[in-house]
Write a protein that holds these residues in place. Sequence first.
Motif: not given
Length: 456
Positions: A341-347
């Motif tokens: 989840t944390a990785i996918r939250n990165c923009s």
Amino acid sequence: MKSIPLQYESLKAVLIHMDANIRFKISQRLPTIRITEKMVPLRVRSLRLDEYSTTVNDTVYQLGIYREFKLGENILEKIKRENDYGGIESDLDQYGFRISPGHSLVTPGDISFRDMNSHALQYDTIGVERSYRDELKIYEKALLLRTNSETDGITTTEHDGNLEGNRADLFPTYGLQMPLDTLKYHIDNLYTELLPFECRRFNLKPPYVCYIQLTIQTGKTKQIQRFPYKIKLYEAMKSLNTLLFGGRRSLILAERFHLPTSSIILRLPIGFKVGTRQLRDLPFFQNDRFNILSSILDLSFFPLDLISIYVKNANDVQHPIVSTAKTLIIFGFGTDVDKRTAIRNCSNRQVAFRSIWFTITVEQMFGNVQYCLENQLIETCYSYSINDEKTAKELFRLIKTHINNTKRTKRCVSIKTTDRRRLEVFYIPTKSMQNEEQVERMYDSKWILKIRIVRV
């Protein structure tokens, strides 16, 4: 020839291009230019703050409590080593016990990353002493068995960890297995820890005198100054940072601003303000650490070029200070963080994972590949530090097995997508990287693996 002193404007022009550490020295030795020096912006390549040290460029200013043994007293090895490293980073009471470092005392200008409801550690309790004595008994029994093989006819191979009973009575298997020098060192350490208890029990003074030691080190060159121990160590740190940074009329301009991950409280002068585009090693104490940092950062330098953080929860990467940075380096995850989840939250445009305190599995990297395929408009490039080339090869095998339209070369897998884009997964040796900044980010790995979407 008679020397002509620099005029005011000329002096300012010289100071602004001078190494910060030379400016500190000149300011202390020539009080007549001190006011001018404080008015000129201070520029540094790197600034690192810690609880008991401050590093400006390549020079470290470190404070500690130095214990000088009285004539004829036996110098304990542990204390000698601590002295050699600049002294212990803790205040001591009249018997030699370490005492609370004053984390609950925040003076104007300080910033604290600790929950003020946290309890200070106690080093002088009966339970602590009992634990030390139990451990000492185990190690001394091991030493006796190893230096006197005839003791009770016991050898080091009998009772291999199968005895039951109190911890202090257990057969000291691990004491028998470690090198003899290490065993003796542990015993010496325990006697050192028990010394304050003995001093308190018999109302004795420790066999040493304490000083506050300032160590200024550049490379292998050290300068040492010692002062009477009349104030607390954290008060001395406040005075040191005030001497270096206090009273400045403008920002401290730092190319890189480092905050060591374990910092709890920083003793800073009132008005301390930093302008930087690279914020590194954010502490993992306290949830509102980003808002706390805002009080000492000049927001006109945002968005940042680079930020490196320890992720405490998956939403950390969505904080404006973090999400707007061009490059995000993640060097650690909290135990309860969902990494996926944390990785996918990165923009961020560049996201790098420096696996110092955590492991990214091949399956998790493959999950990131699938995420990029599902979201082909993302422009984030993901970088992973890996030490074993087998990790990259295993990822390539997963991709070839589960994803169609793949093309593989020796160190690259290319996946064609449906909208004139392709996904590239490739890895290169760290030593071959040309960009010095990139090498510095991943210096602790042999290989860098990247995942990115590119236009055809």
